[in-house]
Design a protein around this motif. Structure first.
Motif, PDB file in Angstrom:
ATOM      1  N   ALA A  13      72.865  14.747  89.686  1.00  0.00           N
ATOM      2  CA  ALA A  13      71.561  14.096  89.611  1.00  0.00           C
ATOM      3  C   ALA A  13      70.583  15.057  88.946  1.00  0.00           C
ATOM      4  N   PRO A  14      69.453  14.519  88.517  1.00  0.00           N
ATOM      5  CA  PRO A  14      68.373  15.402  88.072  1.00  0.00           C
ATOM      6  C   PRO A  14      67.851  16.221  89.245  1.00  0.00           C
ATOM      7  N   GLN A  15      66.932  17.133  88.948  1.00  0.00           N
ATOM      8  CA  GLN A  15      66.339  18.030  89.952  1.00  0.00           C
ATOM      9  C   GLN A  15      66.077  17.316  91.268  1.00  0.00           C
ATOM     10  N   ILE A  16      66.546  17.933  92.342  1.00  0.00           N
ATOM     11  CA  ILE A  16      66.303  17.398  93.682  1.00  0.00           C
ATOM     12  C   ILE A  16      65.222  18.232  94.369  1.00  0.00           C
ATOM     13  N   THR A  34      73.815  24.355  92.393  1.00  0.00           N
ATOM     14  CA  THR A  34      72.622  24.409  91.559  1.00  0.00           C
ATOM     15  C   THR A  34      73.007  24.966  90.201  1.00  0.00           C
ATOM     16  N   ASN A  35      72.795  24.183  89.145  1.00  0.00           N
ATOM     17  CA  ASN A  35      73.053  24.644  87.786  1.00  0.00           C
ATOM     18  C   ASN A  35      71.762  24.983  87.040  1.00  0.00           C
ATOM     19  N   ARG A  36      70.630  24.736  87.663  1.00  0.00           N
ATOM     20  CA  ARG A  36      69.350  25.018  87.027  1.00  0.00           C
ATOM     21  C   ARG A  36      68.957  26.470  87.304  1.00  0.00           C
ATOM     22  N   PRO A  37      68.742  27.263  86.245  1.00  0.00           N
ATOM     23  CA  PRO A  37      68.354  28.668  86.446  1.00  0.00           C
ATOM     24  C   PRO A  37      67.011  28.799  87.164  1.00  0.00           C
ATOM     25  N   ASP A  38      66.887  29.823  87.975  1.00  0.00           N
ATOM     26  CA  ASP A  38      65.645  30.067  88.704  1.00  0.00           C
ATOM     27  C   ASP A  38      64.440  30.210  87.772  1.00  0.00           C
ATOM     28  N   GLU A  39      64.666  30.685  86.560  1.00  0.00           N
ATOM     29  CA  GLU A  39      63.564  30.864  85.613  1.00  0.00           C
ATOM     30  C   GLU A  39      62.913  29.544  85.191  1.00  0.00           C
ATOM     31  N   GLU A  40      63.575  28.432  85.457  1.00  0.00           N
ATOM     32  CA  GLU A  40      63.057  27.111  85.089  1.00  0.00           C
ATOM     33  C   GLU A  40      62.261  26.433  86.204  1.00  0.00           C
ATOM     34  N   VAL A  41      62.274  27.001  87.391  1.00  0.00           N
ATOM     35  CA  VAL A  41      61.685  26.309  88.544  1.00  0.00           C
ATOM     36  C   VAL A  41      60.690  27.197  89.289  1.00  0.00           C
ATOM     37  N   ASP A  42      59.886  26.561  90.143  1.00  0.00           N
ATOM     38  CA  ASP A  42      58.980  27.314  91.005  1.00  0.00           C
ATOM     39  C   ASP A  42      59.744  27.810  92.235  1.00  0.00           C
ATOM     40  N   GLU A  43      59.083  28.614  93.038  1.00  0.00           N
ATOM     41  CA  GLU A  43      59.720  29.225  94.213  1.00  0.00           C
ATOM     42  C   GLU A  43      60.284  28.190  95.185  1.00  0.00           C
ATOM     43  N   HIS A  45      61.746  25.515  94.586  1.00  0.00           N
ATOM     44  CA  HIS A  45      62.999  24.955  94.078  1.00  0.00           C
ATOM     45  C   HIS A  45      63.990  26.045  93.670  1.00  0.00           C
ATOM     46  N   SER A  46      63.704  27.284  94.012  1.00  0.00           N
ATOM     47  CA  SER A  46      64.563  28.405  93.624  1.00  0.00           C
ATOM     48  C   SER A  46      65.927  28.302  94.298  1.00  0.00           C
ATOM     49  N   SER A  47      66.865  29.056  93.777  1.00  0.00           N
ATOM     50  CA  SER A  47      68.197  29.055  94.388  1.00  0.00           C
ATOM     51  C   SER A  47      68.129  29.550  95.838  1.00  0.00           C
ATOM     52  N   LYS A  48      67.232  30.488  96.114  1.00  0.00           N
ATOM     53  CA  LYS A  48      67.082  30.976  97.489  1.00  0.00           C
ATOM     54  C   LYS A  48      66.619  29.846  98.412  1.00  0.00           C
ATOM     55  N   ALA A  49      65.608  29.094  97.981  1.00  0.00           N
ATOM     56  CA  ALA A  49      65.090  27.990  98.803  1.00  0.00           C
ATOM     57  C   ALA A  49      66.146  26.905  98.986  1.00  0.00           C
ATOM     58  N   MET A  50      66.887  26.603  97.921  1.00  0.00           N
ATOM     59  CA  MET A  50      67.905  25.557  98.018  1.00  0.00           C
ATOM     60  C   MET A  50      69.094  26.020  98.861  1.00  0.00           C
ATOM     61  N   ALA A  51      69.425  27.310  98.792  1.00  0.00           N
ATOM     62  CA  ALA A  51      70.502  27.845  99.637  1.00  0.00           C
ATOM     63  C   ALA A  51      70.106  27.735 101.111  1.00  0.00           C
ATOM     64  N   GLU A  52      68.838  28.018 101.414  1.00  0.00           N
ATOM     65  CA  GLU A  52      68.359  27.891 102.789  1.00  0.00           C
ATOM     66  C   GLU A  52      68.414  26.438 103.262  1.00  0.00           C
ATOM     67  N   ALA A  53      68.007  25.513 102.388  1.00  0.00           N
ATOM     68  CA  ALA A  53      68.061  24.089 102.744  1.00  0.00           C
ATOM     69  C   ALA A  53      69.507  23.650 102.974  1.00  0.00           C
TER      70      ALA A  53
END
Length: 146
Positions: A13-16, A34-43, A45-53
Motif C-alpha cells: 500500500a502507499p504510506q501508512i 518499510t521500503n520508504r527511506p527515513d530521509e523521505e518522511v517525518d519523525e 513515520h520514521s522506521s523507528k516509529a513504525m518499528a515501535e508500532a
C-alpha cells in the motif's frame, strides 16, 4: 489504507500511518516491511516509529529502504531473505506502494511467469510493464525465464 494483494503472502500500500499498524495486525498481517527511506518522511513515520508500532501490535518489522531508482541485487536479496524467514502474510509500503511492489516482482522473476508478474501487479494497481527487461534479467540470473 487498503492493502493491495500481490500474493497470499504479500500485500502493499502507499504510506501508512502509525495507527494503521494495529489495524494491519487485526487483519492478520504478521510482518511489516518499510521500503520508504527515513530521509523521505517525518519523525512520526520514521522506521523507528513504525518499528515501535509494529512491536506494540505484535508484528515482526523490517526496514529495507529502497531509494528511488536504486534497486540493487542486495536489496532484492534482502527482501527475498525477509520473505523467506518472516512470519506471513507480510505487508510492505513506501510512498505509493510502487517500490514495494517492484521488490515483490523482482523476487518472483524466474519463479513465476513474467507476464503473470505484470498482470498481478496491474490487478493491484501497479504498472510493471516497463520492468520487463529487468524482470527478464533477474530471471536469467536464476537460470530460467518463464
Amino acid at each position: 489504507m487498503e492493502p493491495r494483494k500481490l500474493s497470499d503472502d504479500f500485500s502493499v500500500a502507499p504510506q501508512i500511518e502509525p495507527e494503521d499498524v494495529a489495524k494491519l495486525a487485526e487483519m492478520g498481517f504478521r510482518t511489516l516491511i518499510t521500503n520508504r527511506p527515513d530521509e523521505e518522511v517525518d519523525e512520526a513515520h520514521s522506521s523507528k516509529a513504525m518499528a515501535e508500532a509494529a512491536a506494540k501490535a505484535g508484528m515482526n518489522y523490517h526496514y529495507l529502504p529502497y531509494y528511488p531508482g536504486e534497486m540493487t541485487f542486495d536489496l532484492v536479496a534482502d527482501f527475498e531473505a525477509v520473505m523467506k524467514s518472516a512470519p506471513k502474510p507480510a505487508f510492505g509500503y513506501c510512498r505509493s506502494g510502487t517500490r514495494s511492489s517492484h521488490l515483490w516482482g523482482m523476487s518472483q522473476a524466474g519463479k513465476m511467469e513474467l507476464d503473470k508478474i505484470i498482470e498481478t501487479a496491474a490487478h493491484a494497481g501497479y504498472d510493471h510493464s516497463s520492468l520487463m527487461p529487468v524482470l527478464k534479467f533477474y530471471a536469467t540470473r536464476r537460470g530460467k525465464i518463464l
